[in-house]
Design an enzyme around this catalytic site. Sequence first.
Site, short mmCIF file in Angstrom:
data_model
loop_
_atom_site.label_atom_id
_atom_site.label_comp_id
_atom_site.label_asym_id
_atom_site.label_seq_id
_atom_site.Cartn_x
_atom_site.Cartn_y
_atom_site.Cartn_z
N SER A 147 4.44 2.70 7.75
CA SER A 147 4.13 1.57 6.87
C SER A 147 5.35 1.07 6.14
O SER A 147 6.04 1.85 5.49
CB SER A 147 3.08 1.98 5.84
OG SER A 147 1.81 1.81 6.35
N HIS B 183 0.82 -1.21 0.00
CA HIS B 183 0.00 0.00 0.00
C HIS B 183 0.86 1.28 0.00
O HIS B 183 0.34 2.37 -0.18
CB HIS B 183 -1.03 -0.01 1.14
CG HIS B 183 -0.52 0.33 2.50
ND1 HIS B 183 -0.26 -0.63 3.46
CD2 HIS B 183 -0.24 1.51 3.07
CE1 HIS B 183 0.18 -0.03 4.56
NE2 HIS B 183 0.19 1.27 4.35
N ASP C 274 0.23 -7.50 1.44
CA ASP C 274 0.64 -6.10 1.57
C ASP C 274 2.16 -5.94 1.57
O ASP C 274 2.72 -5.20 2.37
CB ASP C 274 0.03 -5.47 2.84
CG ASP C 274 0.06 -3.94 2.80
OD1 ASP C 274 0.50 -3.38 1.78
OD2 ASP C 274 -0.33 -3.31 3.80
#
Lengths: 465, 474
Positions: free
Chosen positions: B202, B91, B121
Amino acid sequence: MSTSILAFVLAVSAGQLDDGFSTAVIQEAYGRYTPAICLVTYTSEITNPTSGEATKRDNSSLGLIVSPGGLVMAPGHMQLENSEPFNISVAVGQGDQEKKFAAKLLKKPDDVNICFMQLQADGASFPYVRFTPGVALEVGDPILLMGILSETLDFSRGIVTTRVTAVLEKPRPTYPIEGAIRYGFVSGPVVDSQGRAIGVVGFDLTTSEGGDLYVRSGHPLVYQADLFQKYIDKPPVETTLPGGEEAWLGIFTQPLNDDFATYWGLEKRGGLIISSIVAGSPAETAGLKPGDVITQFDGTPIRAKMDREVIGFTKLVRESQIGKPVNIKILRDLQPMDFQITLASRPKSARDAGEYVDEVLGLTVRELTTDVRLLLNLSDDVKGVIVRRVKSGSVADLARMRPGIIIMNLGDHPVASIDEFKAAVEQIAADKPDEVSAFCRAGSATGFFRLEPRWEDNAGKESGK
Amino acid sequence: MKRQLVLAAVAVLLAGCATLVAGCATLPAMQAGLSPVLRAKDRVAPAMVHVRPVKEVFQSGKREEVSVVGSGFIIAPDGEKGGRYVVTNEHVAGESKFVRCVLFNKEEVDASVVGIDPYTDIAVLKLDGDQGKLPYVALGSSAKLKAGQVVLAMGSPHGLARSVSMGIISVTDRYLEDHGDEMVSPFNTWIQTDAAINPGNSGGPLVNLRGEVIGINARILAGAENVGFAIPIDIAREVIDKIIKEGRVSRSWLGETLQPTQVKTDDPAQKGVVVADVDPLSPGYEAGLRPGDVMLAIDGAPTDARYEEDLPAVRKRIADIPVGTRVTVSVLRGGKEIEVPVTTIERSLLKGNQVEFSEWGFTAVDMTATMVRRAQLPSKKGILVTGSQNGGIAANARLQSGDIILSVDKTEIADLGAFQSLYKNLVEAQKPLVMLQVKRGALTRFVLVKQGEEGGPQPDTASLESEGGSANVN
């Protein structure tokens, strides 16, 4: 300079008619009509159409007494597809004179957005408004509106003057009035320059509110008395009639506007394009297809060019005879074709659907009706009942069941109908298993929920512990 | 539970001032006298990467490019020449045409995307050029983690590079349910930690006190405090290896949706896993697998899942079967055990390819198996409209997000590619009227697209405001 002089001259020549009414006329109308205006308070239960979740809210609106026996008209938005009012109380008279009555809601007419209710007062006689039907209005005609002011003004009755803003002739005469109307004036009487009550203020439903027949939403309108006098003369019945009294073809349509006519090389005369066909409907059985253009229905030419002109066709079909073949002329790939189609009765809608309140699991379920199937995009092989309410803290709540879920199997019992669901729950209550697995559908996915009924609890309640 | 991708949408700071240029497992460990936390941080910090992709975003019928910020770390799969690969989240780096990385020495290096895997992911980048030997991290194991164990989260919270926060593992195997199309994690449970994780973290590493990466920080629970989630490194390692070797991860699919046996019974003797749903367009359905079956084993190997935490392992077992293999699924149906032979097919991409059609002013995406099932379509034919621009030709024709275009001038649309070529011809020919058949919810309708008429909305939808607007322009 010259403009201001001109204005002055005009004002003088128009005299006291600057808004069309003298003070005396206004006061007379106020005195004559406002006693029939009452305050309706009620609780509405609003159901989310997709999730089935129900919330309650207290509301108030204007009521207008239209018969000496206590028939009351109120804004149609009180009673919608997903919102059922109850706990209705009507306050008649003002201040010390105020008297409260319970009222029973009647079936809502489907051709005008007005609610009717009957005051529960045996033998009492009420002040009421008598309407004069058949009065056509013209642009600029002055009118008086009466209604209820806000709570901070003690719900006093009020009167305002306004004028007819426009006249729309089709599909029926419609008179929009100035946009800023207080909600307390909706359903209040509209009085013309001769002091006659010629209608009430109304708001049409938007299509999202279920107003497929009425498309003049968003603006206050004069609902002329012609639209509702028949319901005053013969009040609608109390209970909602079961579905099936209207004829049904089972198609969705869009108007053949000039662009579509150009695209297909047809004459720009209007018509109806079939956009969707409901599975299992008379239209499907007869072989109608999306893309067909309807040009004639049972002898009546179909000339729709605009969305609102679809109404005429919808009415035509609804009011046709069930079980009698009708002749439908269509164009398919430019070729004229004739169909003889026997109309069926309109399938029951969610509004008329049966419900069952189950105390064992804490669920209220409803049968799956055609309209809900379309809304949820369910294929015909999905058979079950839809959860409308989940009682907080119940067995179903603990299993995380939610409104909108479709129960297809309860344990080993298929539950395609309310009766089957009821029988399954009764069987479970008799067997008293520790756990029951429910096979359900939520959206496009299926899955299981494990319910753990609490038998001791119920036994405890019964024995009064 | 609303979870939020840990992704900062604005670049705040760039930098990286770690000074230890070290190969893994050597220098920091030898530095005596340092606290375990400091030593662990020192081992990983030089390999941290501040990742700044320019992502392709489709919004309101337009393709746009936005700059985002995330974290990453350098790995060295061959262990010899130093790191060239950067691991981050899908992402963060997915749908990006261009990724800039800021290294430990503040040097900015462009990177290319080697491959992505939305199901876990994970994205792997390769740094351009030859930077000589770059420091890289040591990958640990997530198999024997314990709740309560101290961990460090490293990355760029809110774009603040080189940040380290500390906490403990709260839970080692948190199960997170799928959350729409964007956030699914069917094949792994998550490491939950209370180490501060924020948007921008992230793709950054979750590190144990030995200085080994044990997870990749990817999610937080919106509205909660100190509830962050990391992808276990054992799952990630397999995916990273496959991406580096093959550029992608292929998985087997039967069409099944599984639930733990707990949804049917609390009896611990009940083995297997419950088949909750079977996609009607899947090999499993064709072979006779049905909702309600209890799947006991595949090729004799048990597929037990009593609790939802057990599901990812079973799903992964199925996914790991080489695509196209014929397997025997043992199921329990109506008290009888039956065997269902099925040949697996490849699991479809999570996201379809998305394209902007600028002349008509809308965007559309290829249908994936998941979308077909959601929309309950009879086949994969058609494309899904994801947005239309106000005032554009498509919007004037009242084409809107969620519509599925089934046909163009009576020609059925097989996929996005087929539509693209038809569209190209139509735009070139400037055909004045084009008819689309569109599915919206349960209903279909016809839509006429008027090319060469960008002159504002249709009269029956025009508002007074928009007319006033055009008057002002003149």
